[in-house]
Design an enzyme around this catalytic site. Structure first.
Site, PDB file in Angstrom:
ATOM      1  N   ASP A   1       0.907  -1.284  -0.168  1.00 14.54           N
ATOM      2  CA  ASP A   1       0.370   0.568  -0.095  1.00 14.54           C
ATOM      3  C   ASP A   1       1.492   1.323  -0.052  1.00 14.54           C
ATOM      4  OD1 ASP A   1      -2.822   0.160   1.255  1.00 14.54           O
ATOM      5  OD2 ASP A   1      -2.111   2.313   0.709  1.00 14.54           O
TER       6      ASP A   1
ATOM      7  N   SER B   1      -7.346   4.322  -1.688  1.00 14.43           N
ATOM      8  CA  SER B   1      -6.891   3.027  -1.967  1.00 14.43           C
ATOM      9  C   SER B   1      -7.879   1.783  -2.388  1.00 14.43           C
ATOM     10  CB  SER B   1      -6.130   2.329  -0.011  1.00 14.43           C
ATOM     11  OG  SER B   1      -5.163   3.322  -0.152  1.00 14.43           O
TER      12      SER B   1
ATOM     13  N   GLU C   1      -1.339  -8.394   1.888  1.00 16.90           N
ATOM     14  CA  GLU C   1      -1.509  -6.099   2.016  1.00 16.90           C
ATOM     15  C   GLU C   1       0.428  -5.625   3.049  1.00 16.90           C
ATOM     16  OE1 GLU C   1      -3.130  -1.987   1.913  1.00 16.90           O
ATOM     17  OE2 GLU C   1      -3.852  -3.754   3.862  1.00 16.90           O
TER      18      GLU C   1
ATOM     19  N   ASP D   1       1.972   3.069   3.780  1.00 16.21           N
ATOM     20  CA  ASP D   1       1.490   4.461   2.687  1.00 16.21           C
ATOM     21  C   ASP D   1       1.177   5.046   4.003  1.00 16.21           C
ATOM     22  OD1 ASP D   1      -2.329   4.872   3.487  1.00 16.21           O
ATOM     23  OD2 ASP D   1      -0.523   5.578   1.661  1.00 16.21           O
TER      24      ASP D   1
ATOM     25  N   HIS E   1       1.813   8.329   4.361  1.00 18.06           N
ATOM     26  CA  HIS E   1       1.148   9.750   5.093  1.00 18.06           C
ATOM     27  C   HIS E   1       1.640  10.684   5.817  1.00 18.06           C
ATOM     28  CE1 HIS E   1      -2.315   9.818   2.380  1.00 18.06           C
ATOM     29  NE2 HIS E   1      -1.953   8.530   2.550  1.00 18.06           N
TER      30      HIS E   1
ATOM     31  N   ASP F   1      -0.561   0.362  -4.673  1.00 14.16           N
ATOM     32  CA  ASP F   1      -3.064   0.512  -5.230  1.00 14.16           C
ATOM     33  C   ASP F   1      -2.484   1.698  -5.195  1.00 14.16           C
ATOM     34  OD1 ASP F   1      -3.501   1.213  -1.733  1.00 14.16           O
ATOM     35  OD2 ASP F   1      -1.705   1.484  -2.727  1.00 14.16           O
ATOM     36  N   HIS F   2      -1.016   2.617  -5.339  1.00 17.34           N
ATOM     37  CA  HIS F   2      -0.942   3.726  -5.816  1.00 17.34           C
ATOM     38  C   HIS F   2       0.852   4.095  -5.123  1.00 17.34           C
ATOM     39  CE1 HIS F   2      -1.767   4.543  -1.621  1.00 17.34           C
ATOM     40  NE2 HIS F   2      -2.800   4.215  -1.415  1.00 17.34           N
TER      41      HIS F   2
ATOM     42  N   HIS G   1      -1.910  10.743  -1.544  1.00 21.61           N
ATOM     43  CA  HIS G   1      -0.848  10.207  -2.303  1.00 21.61           C
ATOM     44  C   HIS G   1      -0.274  11.020  -3.979  1.00 21.61           C
ATOM     45  CE1 HIS G   1      -4.330   6.722  -0.502  1.00 21.61           C
ATOM     46  NE2 HIS G   1      -3.227   7.384   0.102  1.00 21.61           N
TER      47      HIS G   1
HETATM   48 ZN   LIG Z   1      -3.207   2.957  -0.198  1.00 22.80          ZN
END
Ligand SMILES: [Zn+2]
Length: 478
Positions: free
Chosen positions: A47, A96, A265, A270, A274, A312-313, A441
């Site tokens: 992620d 996500s 995952e 992620d 963040h 996912d990004h 993101h």
């Molecule tokens: Zn994500």
């Protein structure tokens, strides 16, 4: 004579159609013979793991005592790139939920959607399809198992933040997995409903400690919840490689004659992005890398297994190498990134910030915890931040209940944490593309890695929806 011709023709036709259908069912023009379908499919989502993360990981992973830059498990299995944009109504940058829904169903949807298309209609996921074909299924994550990514493989809901509804649907919409590993006590053991008990009543074996993960009863479905919501950072957890530990136990538990589909995952890369916390993010990457290294040996022993890895990004606009403002000879050079300070960290910046706000730590204490020397200026900034944090907390506590309503409870160490992560960025020359309180993101394409049976199908450029379509094909969907 007349009679023979039609039947021959028809059977020829019938045979060629089905072979064609089987051989060429992949919308990506990948020809798949039935015999080439993998028995086990493991889909892995890092992620937030954009290309900067896998690159940064190579430098972090490098053995500085050797002249060469060692390649990583990611490098060994790189096959292509993927676009991640959501449905047009959400613009170019995905969250996500929309991306996981694209990866699990093959359809583009709006940000925050869980297993729904843009008409808010449920779409079958690869996990649900695999279950229908008689395979076992499982999800493994380092966040709560009803978070956006696992949720998009198991549930259908208008919004990712309907955590209780999504959790309830894991029972109410039929139990779709034979194994769940991750966090989530907050949503699965609630005052109004105890879903753990309902899983146990449905024949599940329940564990809530890592120490029980290697003594699971064979051929029994398992629910393992190890935290309230997300697991601790890898840097702080009792097992730094908890994702690979869970993946190991899960592959063993799911093995059966019909094979299995599993989602794994690496959820908190992620969160590191963040928080603009390179120390936390890179150790989450290390745990994911260890998981892939384990799966390399697993696939060598089980060659009818396919492993596909992507993101996912990307998160936070991570840049490797950033000119800092400080006048420090070896740091101030333009083209430099210094992961060596990250390699020796044994505690997450968040845990250090918490400790700094609760205990009285000296400059030496902090230097030890952060594993490099901090300056008097750094210490002064930390002391100032500690004061700010306590002012913010007392201001919040002074509010009436009515005024508190709808307000997020401030973290008692946030300003201190911001100073610490900035310090690490300065020391390592790490940059981030976003200036908002929580990193954003980005819309950059993400890498795709694959190995095992059918991995050639993922070569080149593709969209995230194509990845789902290829997996449906490799599950034998016509
Ligand atoms: Zn994500």
């Amino acid at each position: 004579m007349k009679k023979i011709v039609p039947t021959l023709l028809t059977s020829l036709l019938i045979m060629s159609c089905s072979q064609l259908q089987t051989l060429n069912n992949a919308e990506n023009n990948t020809v798949v013979k039935a015999a080439d379908l993998p028995k086990n499919i493991i889909m892995i989502v890092g992620d937030g793991m954009g290309p900067a993360y896998t690159t940064a990981y190579r430098y972090f992973h490098d053995d500085p005592t050797t002249p060469e830059l060692e390649t990583t498990v990611f490098d060994r299995h790189f096959v292509g790139m993927s676009s991640t944009h959501p449905a047009p109504e959400s613009g170019y940058i995905t969250d996500s939920a929309a991306s996981a829904t694209a990866l699990s169903t093959g359809v583009k949807t709006y940000n925050a959607a869980i297993g729904l298309d843009t008409n808010r209609q449920p779409v079958e996921t690869v996990l649900e399809y695999a279950k229908k074909t008689g395979k076992k299924t499982g999800v493994v994550a380092t966040l709560q198992i009803n978070h956006a990514t696992p949720g998009s493989y198991l549930a259908h809901n208008v919004h990712r933040y309907n955590y209780n509804e999504i959790a309830d649907s894991y029972i109410d919409d039929g139990i779709k997995a034979d194994l769940y590993f991750g966090g989530g006590w907050k949503y699965f053991i609630r005052e109004d409903r105890n879903l753990v008990n309902e899983f146990i009543a449905s024949g599940f074996h329940y564990i809530d400690r890592y120490s029980d993960i290697n003594t699971l009863p064979a051929n029994k479905p398992v629910l393992g919840l190890f935290a309230d919501t997300g697991l601790p950072w890898a840097l702080d957890d009792s097992n730094k490689f908890r994702l690979s530990m869970m993946a190991k136990a899960a592959t063993k538990q799911l093995e059966n004659k019909n094979g299995y589909f599993m989602l794994i995952e690496g959820s908190q890369i992620d969160y590191g992005g963040h928080a603009r916390d390179i120390a936390a993010a890179i150790t989450e990457m290390d745990d994911l890398a260890k998981t892939l290294e384990y799966l390399e040996t697993y696939v060598a022993e089980n060659p009818d297994t396919l492993v596909v890895i992507t993101a996912d990004h990307s998160t936070g606009g991570l840049t490797i190498g950033k000119k800092t403002g400080r006048t420090d000879d070896d740091i101030n050079s333009k083209y430099l990134w210094k992961p060596e300070f990250l390699r020796t960290m044994t505690m997450s910046p968040e845990a250090i910030a918490k400790k700094f706000t609760t205990d009285t730590l000296s400059l030496e204490d902090v230097s030890t915890l952060i594993s490099f020397e901090i300056t008097d200026t750094d210490m002064a900034n930390l002391v100032q931040a500690k004061l700010e944090d306590s002012a913010i907390v007392s201001a919040f506590n002074a509010l009436s209940d009515a005024d508190k309503k709808g307000q997020r409870v401030p973290r008692a160490y946030q300003s201190t944490l911001n100073v610490l992560t900035k310090l690490i960025d300065m020391k390592t020359n790490t940059g981030w593309g976003s200036i908002s309180a929580s990193g954003t993101h980005t819309g950059i394409d993400v890498p795709v890695f694959a190995f095992g049976k059918g991995s050639e199908a993922f070569k080149g450029f593709q969209d995230n929806t194509d990845i789902a379509k290829k997996i449906f094909t490799l599950l034998g969907k016509k």
